[in-house]
Design an enzyme around this catalytic site. Sequence first.
Site, PDB file in Angstrom:
ATOM      1  N   ASP A  91     119.482  34.845  12.807  1.00  0.00           N
ATOM      2  CA  ASP A  91     119.572  35.991  13.723  1.00  0.00           C
ATOM      3  C   ASP A  91     120.643  35.812  14.791  1.00  0.00           C
ATOM      4  O   ASP A  91     120.618  36.468  15.831  1.00  0.00           O
ATOM      5  CB  ASP A  91     118.212  36.238  14.413  1.00  0.00           C
ATOM      6  CG  ASP A  91     117.093  36.399  13.424  1.00  0.00           C
ATOM      7  OD1 ASP A  91     115.945  36.031  13.753  1.00  0.00           O
ATOM      8  OD2 ASP A  91     117.363  36.872  12.316  1.00  0.00           O
TER       9      ASP A  91
HETATM   10  N1  LIG Z   1     120.552  32.042   6.931  1.00  0.00           N
HETATM   11  C1  LIG Z   1     119.977  33.184   7.331  1.00  0.00           C
HETATM   12  N2  LIG Z   1     119.027  33.747   6.560  1.00  0.00           N
HETATM   13  C2  LIG Z   1     118.438  34.906   6.971  1.00  0.00           C
HETATM   14  C3  LIG Z   1     118.796  35.496   8.213  1.00  0.00           C
HETATM   15  C4  LIG Z   1     119.825  34.886   8.987  1.00  0.00           C
HETATM   16  O1  LIG Z   1     120.224  35.385  10.072  1.00  0.00           O
HETATM   17  N3  LIG Z   1     120.390  33.742   8.510  1.00  0.00           N
HETATM   18  N4  LIG Z   1     118.105  36.637   8.654  1.00  0.00           N
HETATM   19  C5  LIG Z   1     116.776  36.738   8.061  1.00  0.00           C
HETATM   20  C6  LIG Z   1     115.909  37.914   8.371  1.00  0.00           C
HETATM   21  N5  LIG Z   1     114.821  37.475   9.190  1.00  0.00           N
HETATM   22  C7  LIG Z   1     114.714  38.152  10.377  1.00  0.00           C
HETATM   23  O2  LIG Z   1     115.367  39.215  10.525  1.00  0.00           O
HETATM   24  C8  LIG Z   1     113.928  36.421   8.815  1.00  0.00           C
HETATM   25  C9  LIG Z   1     113.446  36.401   7.508  1.00  0.00           C
HETATM   26  C10 LIG Z   1     112.578  35.369   7.112  1.00  0.00           C
HETATM   27  C11 LIG Z   1     112.179  34.372   7.975  1.00  0.00           C
HETATM   28  C12 LIG Z   1     111.284  33.282   7.469  1.00  0.00           C
HETATM   29  O3  LIG Z   1     110.714  32.534   8.248  1.00  0.00           O
HETATM   30  N6  LIG Z   1     111.159  33.205   6.113  1.00  0.00           N
HETATM   31  C13 LIG Z   1     110.356  32.132   5.431  1.00  0.00           C
HETATM   32  C14 LIG Z   1     109.539  32.712   4.270  1.00  0.00           C
HETATM   33  C15 LIG Z   1     108.691  33.890   4.737  1.00  0.00           C
HETATM   34  C16 LIG Z   1     107.979  34.548   3.529  1.00  0.00           C
HETATM   35  O4  LIG Z   1     108.122  34.047   2.386  1.00  0.00           O
HETATM   36  O5  LIG Z   1     107.293  35.572   3.751  1.00  0.00           O
HETATM   37  C17 LIG Z   1     111.322  31.111   4.804  1.00  0.00           C
HETATM   38  O6  LIG Z   1     112.446  31.534   4.357  1.00  0.00           O
HETATM   39  O7  LIG Z   1     110.921  29.957   4.698  1.00  0.00           O
HETATM   40  C18 LIG Z   1     112.664  34.405   9.296  1.00  0.00           C
HETATM   41  C19 LIG Z   1     113.539  35.429   9.720  1.00  0.00           C
HETATM   42  C20 LIG Z   1     116.909  36.720   6.545  1.00  0.00           C
HETATM   43  N7  LIG Z   1     117.481  35.485   6.180  1.00  0.00           N
END
Ligand SMILES: Nc1nc2c(c(=O)[nH]1)N[C@@H](CN(C=O)c1ccc(C(=O)N[C@@H](CCC(=O)O)C(=O)O)cc1)CN2
Length: 284
Positions: free
Chosen positions: A228
């Site tokens: 973000d």
């Molecule tokens: N490298 C990046 N990846 C993502 C970004 C970013 O800015 N840089 N934005 C996110 C979107 N997002 C908030 O807007 C967000 C999405 C997911 C997570 C998170 O904690 N995901 C977990 C799994 C959650 C699940 O399976 O339901 C994970 O990946 O371990 C935090 C913020 C999209 N990606």
Amino acid sequence: MTSRFILKLSCPDRAGIVHAVTGFLLEQGGNILTSAQHGDPDHRRFFMRIEFEASAELAEMRGAFEPLAAQMQMDWELVAGAHKTRVLLLVSKLGHCLNDLLFRVQTGHLPIEIPAIVSNHRDFYQLAASHDIPFHHFPLLQSTPEQKAAQERKLIEVIEENRIELVVLARYMQILSPELCRYLSGRAINIHHSFLPSFKGARPYHQAYDRGVKLIGATAHYVTSDLDEGPIIEQEIARIDHSLTAEQLTAIGRDVECVTLARAIQWHAEHRVLMNGNRTVVFR
Ligand SMILES: Nc1nc2c(c(=O)[nH]1)N[C@@H](CN(C=O)c1ccc(C(=O)N[C@@H](CCC(=O)O)C(=O)O)cc1)CN2
């Protein structure tokens, strides 16, 4: 027969850039349709976007511009104005942005192509089918590093097989690896459901409700390995008040997210967005 072209560039600021570029276009028989420029005084960097028509071929025009670009140390892109950016949409379980984008494309209000959709869930395969768009389901049963890496390899295959030029995270809830962020640098856009830098991370509408804010918002930004924190392309807000629940904020926020993401994609697809460190210049 003339064609429309878009040239966008940035370079170290100095006197004579506009003169040199417009002089080049005149030599090439180009006719300028629109032109916008910005000089960043803090970083002494110059930004420019020109739409023009000419009877030359794109490759020929690019080759002719190369020497001037090198001489002025430009980062630049010269594209055909009629080209529609090939966009891959990523979605998880919230489909309002996906549905909005598909409708905008179907009704001719968003000038992009969508060769494929990817999701870690199956929820929207029927929506994709209704738009005749291939749907790739890449589940993540456990979020192990090995599984995530394997899933990202499949994602890259889809990107390369479909000649994808932009990846859009339309409420895609997986964090992209640093490697994938590098591979997609400047060509992956995420919609974050808050008015960044407020309320980064998870459940921003509940954070906003707990804070008692009077405005909520959404932010479309390029994806980087800093969650973000990527360069912001567009933001929008909505007024709220004490009478609304966190669920009602979430509902109001959905429309704001859709508008914000669509604008950001359109401006990227129209080559209106230029990188300026961790910020952007947007010639709207
Ligand atoms: N490298 C990046 N990846 C993502 C970004 C970013 O800015 N840089 N934005 C996110 C979107 N997002 C908030 O807007 C967000 C999405 C997911 C997570 C998170 O904690 N995901 C977990 C799994 C959650 C699940 O399976 O339901 C994970 O990946 O371990 C935090 C913020 C999209 N990606």
